[in-house]
Design a protein around this motif. Sequence first.
Motif, PDB file in Angstrom:
ATOM      1  N   GLN A   1     -35.222 -71.158 149.724  1.00  0.00           N
ATOM      2  CA  GLN A   1     -33.919 -71.003 148.683  1.00  0.00           C
ATOM      3  C   GLN A   1     -33.075 -69.905 148.872  1.00  0.00           C
ATOM      4  O   GLN A   1     -31.071 -70.309 148.047  1.00  0.00           O
ATOM      5  CB  GLN A   1     -34.656 -70.873 147.642  1.00  0.00           C
ATOM      6  N   TYR A   2     -33.193 -68.986 149.757  1.00  0.00           N
ATOM      7  CA  TYR A   2     -32.030 -67.862 149.695  1.00  0.00           C
ATOM      8  C   TYR A   2     -31.241 -68.264 151.276  1.00  0.00           C
ATOM      9  O   TYR A   2     -30.263 -67.485 152.222  1.00  0.00           O
ATOM     10  CB  TYR A   2     -32.443 -66.363 150.096  1.00  0.00           C
ATOM     11  N   TYR A   3     -32.348 -68.871 152.497  1.00  0.00           N
ATOM     12  CA  TYR A   3     -31.533 -69.296 153.322  1.00  0.00           C
ATOM     13  C   TYR A   3     -31.915 -67.681 154.131  1.00  0.00           C
ATOM     14  O   TYR A   3     -30.857 -67.518 154.813  1.00  0.00           O
ATOM     15  CB  TYR A   3     -30.328 -70.254 153.354  1.00  0.00           C
ATOM     16  N   ASP A   4     -32.770 -66.595 154.334  1.00  0.00           N
ATOM     17  CA  ASP A   4     -32.978 -65.743 155.006  1.00  0.00           C
ATOM     18  C   ASP A   4     -33.517 -65.869 155.954  1.00  0.00           C
ATOM     19  O   ASP A   4     -35.243 -65.532 155.549  1.00  0.00           O
ATOM     20  CB  ASP A   4     -32.513 -64.658 153.807  1.00  0.00           C
ATOM     21  N   ALA A   5     -33.628 -66.542 157.107  1.00  0.00           N
ATOM     22  CA  ALA A   5     -34.578 -66.892 158.197  1.00  0.00           C
ATOM     23  C   ALA A   5     -35.525 -65.551 158.283  1.00  0.00           C
ATOM     24  O   ALA A   5     -36.257 -65.151 158.610  1.00  0.00           O
ATOM     25  CB  ALA A   5     -34.170 -67.599 159.046  1.00  0.00           C
ATOM     26  N   GLU A   6     -34.464 -64.577 158.713  1.00  0.00           N
ATOM     27  CA  GLU A   6     -35.261 -63.041 159.117  1.00  0.00           C
ATOM     28  C   GLU A   6     -35.928 -62.273 158.022  1.00  0.00           C
ATOM     29  O   GLU A   6     -37.092 -61.814 158.327  1.00  0.00           O
ATOM     30  CB  GLU A   6     -33.784 -61.993 159.217  1.00  0.00           C
ATOM     31  N   LYS A   7     -35.353 -63.041 156.900  1.00  0.00           N
ATOM     32  CA  LYS A   7     -36.226 -61.787 155.878  1.00  0.00           C
ATOM     33  C   LYS A   7     -37.657 -62.578 155.846  1.00  0.00           C
ATOM     34  O   LYS A   7     -39.003 -62.208 155.830  1.00  0.00           O
ATOM     35  CB  LYS A   7     -35.797 -61.634 154.668  1.00  0.00           C
ATOM     36  N   ALA A   8     -37.709 -64.169 154.976  1.00  0.00           N
ATOM     37  CA  ALA A   8     -39.229 -65.010 155.915  1.00  0.00           C
ATOM     38  C   ALA A   8     -39.821 -65.462 156.678  1.00  0.00           C
ATOM     39  O   ALA A   8     -40.787 -64.400 156.895  1.00  0.00           O
ATOM     40  CB  ALA A   8     -38.101 -66.500 155.522  1.00  0.00           C
ATOM     41  N   LYS A   9     -39.260 -64.255 157.823  1.00  0.00           N
ATOM     42  CA  LYS A   9     -40.272 -64.187 158.972  1.00  0.00           C
ATOM     43  C   LYS A   9     -40.918 -62.650 158.842  1.00  0.00           C
ATOM     44  O   LYS A   9     -42.620 -62.430 158.977  1.00  0.00           O
ATOM     45  CB  LYS A   9     -39.268 -64.014 160.338  1.00  0.00           C
ATOM     46  N   ARG A  10     -39.585 -60.952 157.883  1.00  0.00           N
ATOM     47  CA  ARG A  10     -40.296 -60.795 157.798  1.00  0.00           C
ATOM     48  C   ARG A  10     -41.821 -60.292 156.657  1.00  0.00           C
ATOM     49  O   ARG A  10     -43.252 -59.427 156.731  1.00  0.00           O
ATOM     50  CB  ARG A  10     -39.742 -59.108 157.358  1.00  0.00           C
ATOM     51  N   TRP A  11     -41.721 -61.521 156.213  1.00  0.00           N
ATOM     52  CA  TRP A  11     -42.396 -61.801 154.711  1.00  0.00           C
ATOM     53  C   TRP A  11     -43.513 -62.326 155.601  1.00  0.00           C
ATOM     54  O   TRP A  11     -44.851 -62.250 154.658  1.00  0.00           O
ATOM     55  CB  TRP A  11     -41.692 -61.645 152.991  1.00  0.00           C
ATOM     56  N   ARG A  12     -43.517 -63.726 156.231  1.00  0.00           N
ATOM     57  CA  ARG A  12     -44.345 -63.983 156.201  1.00  0.00           C
ATOM     58  C   ARG A  12     -45.054 -63.572 157.578  1.00  0.00           C
ATOM     59  O   ARG A  12     -46.862 -63.793 157.378  1.00  0.00           O
ATOM     60  CB  ARG A  12     -43.269 -65.460 157.571  1.00  0.00           C
ATOM     61  N   GLU A  13     -45.083 -62.561 158.270  1.00  0.00           N
ATOM     62  CA  GLU A  13     -45.400 -61.806 159.161  1.00  0.00           C
ATOM     63  C   GLU A  13     -46.363 -60.083 157.875  1.00  0.00           C
ATOM     64  O   GLU A  13     -47.690 -60.328 158.500  1.00  0.00           O
ATOM     65  CB  GLU A  13     -44.572 -60.773 159.993  1.00  0.00           C
ATOM     66  N   ALA A  14     -46.021 -60.315 157.348  1.00  0.00           N
ATOM     67  CA  ALA A  14     -46.919 -59.484 156.403  1.00  0.00           C
ATOM     68  C   ALA A  14     -47.882 -59.724 155.735  1.00  0.00           C
ATOM     69  O   ALA A  14     -49.055 -59.494 155.047  1.00  0.00           O
ATOM     70  CB  ALA A  14     -45.910 -58.905 155.185  1.00  0.00           C
ATOM     71  N   ALA A  15     -48.034 -61.216 155.300  1.00  0.00           N
ATOM     72  CA  ALA A  15     -48.671 -62.064 154.730  1.00  0.00           C
ATOM     73  C   ALA A  15     -49.837 -61.738 155.381  1.00  0.00           C
ATOM     74  O   ALA A  15     -51.004 -62.501 154.724  1.00  0.00           O
ATOM     75  CB  ALA A  15     -48.160 -63.461 154.202  1.00  0.00           C
ATOM     76  N   GLU A  16     -50.149 -62.127 157.230  1.00  0.00           N
ATOM     77  CA  GLU A  16     -51.338 -62.572 157.449  1.00  0.00           C
ATOM     78  C   GLU A  16     -51.730 -61.664 158.004  1.00  0.00           C
ATOM     79  O   GLU A  16     -51.838 -59.934 157.484  1.00  0.00           O
ATOM     80  CB  GLU A  16     -50.363 -62.760 159.241  1.00  0.00           C
TER      81      GLU A  16
END
Length: 75
Positions: free
Chosen positions: A60-75
């Motif tokens: 929805q925000y089309y921000d791949a960098e922030k998406a990647k950071r949050w995905r890594e934090a979720a692991e």
Amino acid sequence: SRKSGGRVLMVAQRRLGQMYASGEGVEMRHPLVAKRWLLRATLQGDGEARAALADLYENQYYDAEKAKRWREAAE
């Protein structure tokens, strides 16, 4: 107990965030409100909320960098 009450609140915050992200069960989809609720859940340690936040940034925000950071934090 207080601990289980905190867990219930965390899950409710995540669920509200997911609902506003999808528009399901609420008047309309609202990414900003979704982000607020998901952030509240992540501050309480909710890994699923971190993953949902990654999805929100990606889809929805089309921000791949922030998406990647949050995905890594979720692991």
